[in-house]
Each structure stands twice: as C-alpha cells, then as structure tokens.
Design a protein around this motif. Structure first.
Motif, mmCIF file in Angstrom:
data_model
loop_
_atom_site.group_PDB
_atom_site.id
_atom_site.type_symbol
_atom_site.label_atom_id
_atom_site.label_comp_id
_atom_site.label_asym_id
_atom_site.label_seq_id
_atom_site.Cartn_x
_atom_site.Cartn_y
_atom_site.Cartn_z
ATOM 1 N N ARG A 129 16.605 -5.773 11.024
ATOM 2 C CA ARG A 129 15.222 -5.546 10.392
ATOM 3 C C ARG A 129 14.886 -4.355 10.697
ATOM 4 O O ARG A 129 14.948 -3.500 11.991
ATOM 5 C CB ARG A 129 14.239 -6.711 10.526
ATOM 6 C CG ARG A 129 13.850 -6.844 12.082
ATOM 7 C CD ARG A 129 13.070 -7.974 12.096
ATOM 8 N NE ARG A 129 12.548 -7.971 13.369
ATOM 9 C CZ ARG A 129 11.672 -7.467 14.237
ATOM 10 N NH1 ARG A 129 11.106 -6.237 13.469
ATOM 11 N NH2 ARG A 129 11.351 -7.425 15.407
ATOM 12 N N PRO A 130 13.864 -3.472 9.907
ATOM 13 C CA PRO A 130 13.186 -2.258 10.524
ATOM 14 C C PRO A 130 12.347 -2.259 11.516
ATOM 15 O O PRO A 130 11.822 -3.496 11.988
ATOM 16 C CB PRO A 130 12.110 -2.052 9.179
ATOM 17 C CG PRO A 130 12.735 -2.960 8.108
ATOM 18 C CD PRO A 130 13.311 -4.152 8.606
ATOM 19 N N GLY A 131 12.564 -1.426 12.566
ATOM 20 C CA GLY A 131 11.956 -1.477 13.878
ATOM 21 C C GLY A 131 12.910 -2.125 14.892
ATOM 22 O O GLY A 131 12.328 -1.923 16.139
ATOM 23 N N ALA A 132 13.983 -2.729 14.499
ATOM 24 C CA ALA A 132 14.767 -3.577 15.622
ATOM 25 C C ALA A 132 15.160 -2.582 16.759
ATOM 26 O O ALA A 132 15.096 -2.833 17.976
ATOM 27 C CB ALA A 132 15.679 -4.136 15.141
ATOM 28 N N ASP A 133 15.794 -1.238 16.326
ATOM 29 C CA ASP A 133 16.109 -0.583 17.281
ATOM 30 C C ASP A 133 15.162 -0.074 18.222
ATOM 31 O O ASP A 133 15.188 0.137 19.417
ATOM 32 C CB ASP A 133 16.980 0.740 16.713
ATOM 33 C CG ASP A 133 18.096 0.446 15.840
ATOM 34 O OD1 ASP A 133 18.730 -0.226 16.292
ATOM 35 O OD2 ASP A 133 18.475 1.265 15.048
ATOM 36 N N LEU A 134 13.827 0.458 17.802
ATOM 37 C CA LEU A 134 12.793 0.783 18.568
ATOM 38 C C LEU A 134 12.242 -0.304 19.209
ATOM 39 O O LEU A 134 11.745 0.005 20.523
ATOM 40 C CB LEU A 134 11.714 1.102 17.397
ATOM 41 C CG LEU A 134 10.393 1.900 18.164
ATOM 42 C CD1 LEU A 134 10.837 3.396 18.617
ATOM 43 C CD2 LEU A 134 9.116 2.003 16.983
ATOM 44 N N PRO A 182 6.363 0.541 12.953
ATOM 45 C CA PRO A 182 6.470 0.045 14.585
ATOM 46 C C PRO A 182 6.248 1.296 15.235
ATOM 47 O O PRO A 182 6.635 2.359 14.825
ATOM 48 C CB PRO A 182 7.651 -0.724 14.506
ATOM 49 C CG PRO A 182 8.618 -0.311 13.698
ATOM 50 C CD PRO A 182 7.812 0.257 12.369
ATOM 51 N N PHE A 183 5.583 1.224 16.437
ATOM 52 C CA PHE A 183 5.631 2.109 17.480
ATOM 53 C C PHE A 183 5.183 1.320 19.048
ATOM 54 O O PHE A 183 5.057 0.335 18.968
ATOM 55 C CB PHE A 183 4.448 3.055 16.912
ATOM 56 C CG PHE A 183 2.956 2.617 16.993
ATOM 57 C CD1 PHE A 183 2.255 2.781 18.365
ATOM 58 C CD2 PHE A 183 2.605 1.885 16.107
ATOM 59 C CE1 PHE A 183 1.027 2.263 18.257
ATOM 60 C CE2 PHE A 183 1.195 1.390 16.014
ATOM 61 C CZ PHE A 183 0.644 1.548 16.985
ATOM 62 N N TYR A 184 5.476 2.269 19.714
ATOM 63 C CA TYR A 184 5.074 1.756 21.138
ATOM 64 C C TYR A 184 4.610 3.094 21.909
ATOM 65 O O TYR A 184 4.859 4.277 21.511
ATOM 66 C CB TYR A 184 5.983 1.098 21.997
ATOM 67 C CG TYR A 184 7.309 2.188 22.354
ATOM 68 C CD1 TYR A 184 7.377 2.794 23.564
ATOM 69 C CD2 TYR A 184 8.673 2.106 21.509
ATOM 70 C CE1 TYR A 184 8.504 3.650 23.747
ATOM 71 C CE2 TYR A 184 9.547 3.056 21.839
ATOM 72 C CZ TYR A 184 9.556 3.768 23.056
ATOM 73 O OH TYR A 184 10.639 4.584 23.480
#
Length: 86
Positions: free
Chosen positions: A4-9, A37-39
């Motif tokens: 899903r999108p953002g899984a790597d992040l 997504p972001f952190y």
C-alpha cells in the motif's frame, strides 16, 4: 501483491524511532493525511560535513569519529544506512 502507498515510509519511520543515539537525529510522529504520509524528524541546525573540506586533518577526524560511532550503533541494531547525513 502490491504494498500500500506509504508502506516503505512507515517502515523507515519504524526503523528510525528505534535509534536512540546522541549523533543520530531523532524521529518523531508518523502521520497519514489526505495528500501523503509523512513523519517528523529532529531539526539540527549548523553546517554540514562539507564545512570541513579544506580543514586540517586534526579538525576533520573528531566529527568523522562521531559519525562512525553512530553508524556502529545503527549496524549493531541491524540497521543498514542508505543515506548518511552529517
């Protein structure tokens, strides 16, 4: 099956929050909003390693030793760096 999108992040964030070392920037909250997504990460102000490019060796080695110690710490926790920022 596609991730899903953002899984790597999210995986990168999970790795980052495990690292607690004086010479590794802290990683904080992970968020998913409507855009992406972001952190968040610790802000560290100051020059980068290029400031030492023309410096004498006795000025270059101490900061490099701090970086090497941070990498040793990460490697001991099975974290392999992809992008070292000094």
């Amino acid at each position: 099956m596609a991730r899903r999108p953002g899984a790597d992040l999210r995986d990168e964030w999970r790795t980052g929050i495990r690292l607690m070392h004086a010479h590794i920037g802290r990683v904080f909250e992970y968020h998913e909003d409507a855009v992406r997504p972001f952190y968040s990460r610790q802000f560290i102000d100051g020059p980068d390693i290029s400031a030492l490019a023309a410096a004498p060796l006795d000025h270059v080695l101490p900061p490099l030793a701090l970086i090497a110690d941070a990498l040793r710490y990460a490697h001991a926790r099975n974290v392999v760096h992809r992008d070292v920022k000094a």
